[in-house]
Design a protein around this motif. Structure first.
Motif, PDB file in Angstrom:
ATOM      1  N   PHE A   1       0.828  -1.200   0.000  1.00 52.79           N
ATOM      2  CA  PHE A   1       0.000   0.000   0.000  1.00 52.79           C
ATOM      3  C   PHE A   1       0.869   1.261   0.000  1.00 52.79           C
ATOM      4  O   PHE A   1       0.609   2.206  -0.748  1.00 52.79           O
ATOM      5  CB  PHE A   1      -0.923  -0.006   1.220  1.00 52.79           C
ATOM      6  N   LEU A   2       1.890   1.289   0.837  1.00 53.19           N
ATOM      7  CA  LEU A   2       2.748   2.472   0.918  1.00 53.19           C
ATOM      8  C   LEU A   2       3.533   2.681  -0.373  1.00 53.19           C
ATOM      9  O   LEU A   2       3.728   3.821  -0.807  1.00 53.19           O
ATOM     10  CB  LEU A   2       3.697   2.348   2.106  1.00 53.19           C
ATOM     11  N   GLU A   3       4.000   1.602  -0.994  1.00 49.94           N
ATOM     12  CA  GLU A   3       4.709   1.748  -2.274  1.00 49.94           C
ATOM     13  C   GLU A   3       3.769   2.305  -3.337  1.00 49.94           C
ATOM     14  O   GLU A   3       4.138   3.187  -4.117  1.00 49.94           O
ATOM     15  CB  GLU A   3       5.279   0.397  -2.716  1.00 49.94           C
ATOM     16  N   GLY A   4       2.549   1.791  -3.377  1.00 52.81           N
ATOM     17  CA  GLY A   4       1.586   2.298  -4.340  1.00 52.81           C
ATOM     18  C   GLY A   4       1.188   3.731  -4.061  1.00 52.81           C
ATOM     19  O   GLY A   4       1.012   4.536  -4.986  1.00 52.81           O
ATOM     20  N   TYR A   5       1.079   4.064  -2.791  1.00 55.43           N
ATOM     21  CA  TYR A   5       0.683   5.423  -2.398  1.00 55.43           C
ATOM     22  C   TYR A   5       1.796   6.428  -2.709  1.00 55.43           C
ATOM     23  O   TYR A   5       1.535   7.519  -3.218  1.00 55.43           O
ATOM     24  CB  TYR A   5       0.349   5.442  -0.916  1.00 55.43           C
ATOM     25  N   ARG A   6       3.025   6.050  -2.414  1.00 53.91           N
ATOM     26  CA  ARG A   6       4.146   6.986  -2.587  1.00 53.91           C
ATOM     27  C   ARG A   6       4.548   7.145  -4.051  1.00 53.91           C
ATOM     28  O   ARG A   6       4.869   8.247  -4.504  1.00 53.91           O
ATOM     29  CB  ARG A   6       5.358   6.494  -1.789  1.00 53.91           C
ATOM     30  N   HIS A   7       4.543   6.059  -4.795  1.00 54.38           N
ATOM     31  CA  HIS A   7       5.112   6.097  -6.140  1.00 54.38           C
ATOM     32  C   HIS A   7       4.065   6.012  -7.246  1.00 54.38           C
ATOM     33  O   HIS A   7       4.322   6.479  -8.354  1.00 54.38           O
ATOM     34  CB  HIS A   7       6.126   4.958  -6.307  1.00 54.38           C
ATOM     35  N   GLY A   8       2.924   5.401  -6.953  1.00 53.68           N
ATOM     36  CA  GLY A   8       1.887   5.301  -7.965  1.00 53.68           C
ATOM     37  C   GLY A   8       2.398   4.655  -9.236  1.00 53.68           C
ATOM     38  O   GLY A   8       2.967   3.562  -9.225  1.00 53.68           O
TER      39      GLY A   8
ATOM     40  N   GLY B   1     -10.004  -0.459 -14.882  1.00 57.17           N
ATOM     41  CA  GLY B   1      -9.002  -1.498 -15.017  1.00 57.17           C
ATOM     42  C   GLY B   1      -8.311  -1.838 -13.721  1.00 57.17           C
ATOM     43  O   GLY B   1      -7.950  -2.991 -13.485  1.00 57.17           O
ATOM     44  N   VAL B   2      -8.090  -0.845 -12.870  1.00 58.60           N
ATOM     45  CA  VAL B   2      -7.445  -1.099 -11.581  1.00 58.60           C
ATOM     46  C   VAL B   2      -8.336  -1.961 -10.699  1.00 58.60           C
ATOM     47  O   VAL B   2      -7.863  -2.845  -9.984  1.00 58.60           O
ATOM     48  CB  VAL B   2      -7.091   0.231 -10.887  1.00 58.60           C
TER      49      VAL B   2
ATOM     50  N   ALA C   1      -2.457  -4.853  -2.457  1.00 56.42           N
ATOM     51  CA  ALA C   1      -2.411  -3.617  -1.683  1.00 56.42           C
ATOM     52  C   ALA C   1      -1.902  -2.450  -2.527  1.00 56.42           C
ATOM     53  O   ALA C   1      -2.340  -1.307  -2.349  1.00 56.42           O
ATOM     54  CB  ALA C   1      -1.524  -3.807  -0.447  1.00 56.42           C
ATOM     55  N   TYR C   2      -0.993  -2.736  -3.456  1.00 49.22           N
ATOM     56  CA  TYR C   2      -0.478  -1.685  -4.344  1.00 49.22           C
ATOM     57  C   TYR C   2      -1.604  -1.105  -5.197  1.00 49.22           C
ATOM     58  O   TYR C   2      -1.764   0.115  -5.306  1.00 49.22           O
ATOM     59  CB  TYR C   2       0.620  -2.272  -5.230  1.00 49.22           C
TER      60      TYR C   2
ATOM     61  N   VAL D   1      -6.181   3.132  -6.105  1.00 41.32           N
ATOM     62  CA  VAL D   1      -7.579   3.555  -5.962  1.00 41.32           C
ATOM     63  C   VAL D   1      -7.692   4.598  -4.861  1.00 41.32           C
ATOM     64  O   VAL D   1      -8.387   5.611  -5.006  1.00 41.32           O
ATOM     65  CB  VAL D   1      -8.478   2.340  -5.652  1.00 41.32           C
ATOM     66  N   TYR D   2      -6.975   4.382  -3.772  1.00 42.29           N
ATOM     67  CA  TYR D   2      -6.991   5.315  -2.636  1.00 42.29           C
ATOM     68  C   TYR D   2      -6.475   6.688  -3.058  1.00 42.29           C
ATOM     69  O   TYR D   2      -7.065   7.722  -2.723  1.00 42.29           O
ATOM     70  CB  TYR D   2      -6.136   4.745  -1.512  1.00 42.29           C
ATOM     71  N   ARG D   3      -5.377   6.691  -3.802  1.00 45.55           N
ATOM     72  CA  ARG D   3      -4.810   7.964  -4.263  1.00 45.55           C
ATOM     73  C   ARG D   3      -5.787   8.716  -5.153  1.00 45.55           C
ATOM     74  O   ARG D   3      -5.906   9.936  -5.089  1.00 45.55           O
ATOM     75  CB  ARG D   3      -3.524   7.707  -5.056  1.00 45.55           C
TER      76      ARG D   3
END
Length: 357
Positions: free
Chosen positions: A55-62, A166-167, A211-212, A217-219
């Motif tokens: 989750f944090l990797e996806g949130y920080r880097h997208g 798609g996500v 989680a990524y 989606v969260y972002r």
């Protein structure tokens, strides 16, 4: 949104710290408290770890990757620079402690030499018989490093998906693969004998990827704010319900549920806690927790070896073995902090950066 415009999610750092402390308890403390057998805290906390990391990797880097081999090499080098020195130190220390304690894996043999090489190369999580040898906690580093290596691929797949629908499809597909893999392993253990659901990097990659994509989606929908929200009573209730439900599932269905079901429950908790709008997430992200979370890597990677060392020093005293565990962890964290300050020439440690990858 650029990563530098996103607020830092301190509550998830605090959540990881709580998980680390639960794992320390699970490995080093009694598993029966007041006549009650504790649920499998080790397995549950590891599931939360991989979800939070993804989750944090996806949130920080997208999707902000160049998708080049040079970028992949620099990312791998950066991660190894953080985790490998401590991994190597505790690998050597575990061998020394194992020799003095008479551990089976400390005996010189072809199998143990191969296991030591696999541990040194951080590939031991792929081989169930080697995963828990030496510093048994390092299987986590092996699986997580594999996840980090494939993070650009995970992002590339999302980039090629038709957003935002798609996500959502990727979320469903990733979890479906995770469910199918666990079901097949349970149905045909002889065929999938090399796939251990707890340590296998491929299994953990599916959780990490789920989680990524959840973070993407969260972002896009919930996390577009650049600063923390004020505490909301309604959100506090939501946090209490979500965390309470997760705890109920852990206690009530311990060992009865397939592990992917816990992943689904915990992913909801991660998203809700990441909002930092309730009282529980505020407590997880408070300054004392932020300061202590800086040392979560040191606490996690060291406690098993230090616990064995404590028993080697005080084989007849459980109290002294546990006291020595606490003292050794504190000394080690202090030493790492001093080395970091010397290397970076900073007057004091920061609470906004974590040694935890």
């Amino acid at each position: 949104m650029p990563a530098n415009n996103l607020r830092r999610i301190h509550s998830l750092d605090g959540l990881k710290l709580v998980m680390v402390l639960c794992i320390v308890w699970w490995h080093c403390m009694p598993r029966v408290v007041f006549g009650y057998s504790l649920p499998d805290l080790g397995a549950r906390c590891c599931e939360v770890f991989f979800l939070v990391s993804g989750f944090l990797e996806g949130y920080r880097h997208g999707l902000n990757y160049k998708f080049t081999f040079e970028e992949l090499w620099l990312k791998a080098k950066s991660k190894l620079k953080r985790i490998y020195p401590e991994h190597a130190f505790f690998l050597v220390l575990s061998i020394l402690v194992g020799v003095t304690s008479g551990k089976e894996w400390a005996v010189l043999s072809d199998s143990n030499v191969i296991s030591a090489i696999c541990n040194a190369l951080l590939i031991q999580a792929w081989i169930p018989s080697f995963a828990m040898q030496f510093n048994g906690l390092s299987w986590f580093l092996s699986s997580l490093f594999f996840c980090y290596l494939l993070t650009p691929l995970v992002a590339y797949i999302a980039l090629k998906a038709k957003r935002p629908v798609g996500v959502w499809h990727l979320l469903v597909a990733t979890m479906a693969c995770r469910v199918l893999l666990e079901a097949e392993c349970a149905k045909h253990p002889d065929i999938y004998s090399m796939v251990n659901i707890h340590e296998n990097p491929l299994v953990r990659l599916l959780e990490y990827s789920f989680a990524y994509y959840l973070a993407l989606v969260y972002r896009g929908r919930l996390g577009a704010d650049t600063c923390s929200k004020k505490v909301s009573f309604l959100w506090s209730v939501v946090e209490c319900v979500a965390i309470g439900f997760a705890l109920y599932c852990v206690v009530e269905f311990n060992g009865a549920w397939p592990r992917w079901m816990y992943t689904l429950v915990f992913s909801g908790v991660v998203v809700i806690v990441a909002g930092e709008r309730g009282i529980l997430s505020s407590l997880l992200g408070c300054k004392p927790m932020r300061y202590l979370s800086v040392y979560q890597m040191q606490i996690y990677i060291s406690h098993a070896v230090f616990y064995s060392l404590g028993w080697a020093l005080f084989p007849t005293s459980s109290v002294m073995a546990h006291v020595s565990l606490f003292v050794l962890i504190v000394i080690y964290c202090f030493a790492v902090n001093c080395l970091k300050r010397i290397r970076q020439n900073k007057p004091k440690p920061t609470v906004t950066e974590s040694f935890y990858f």
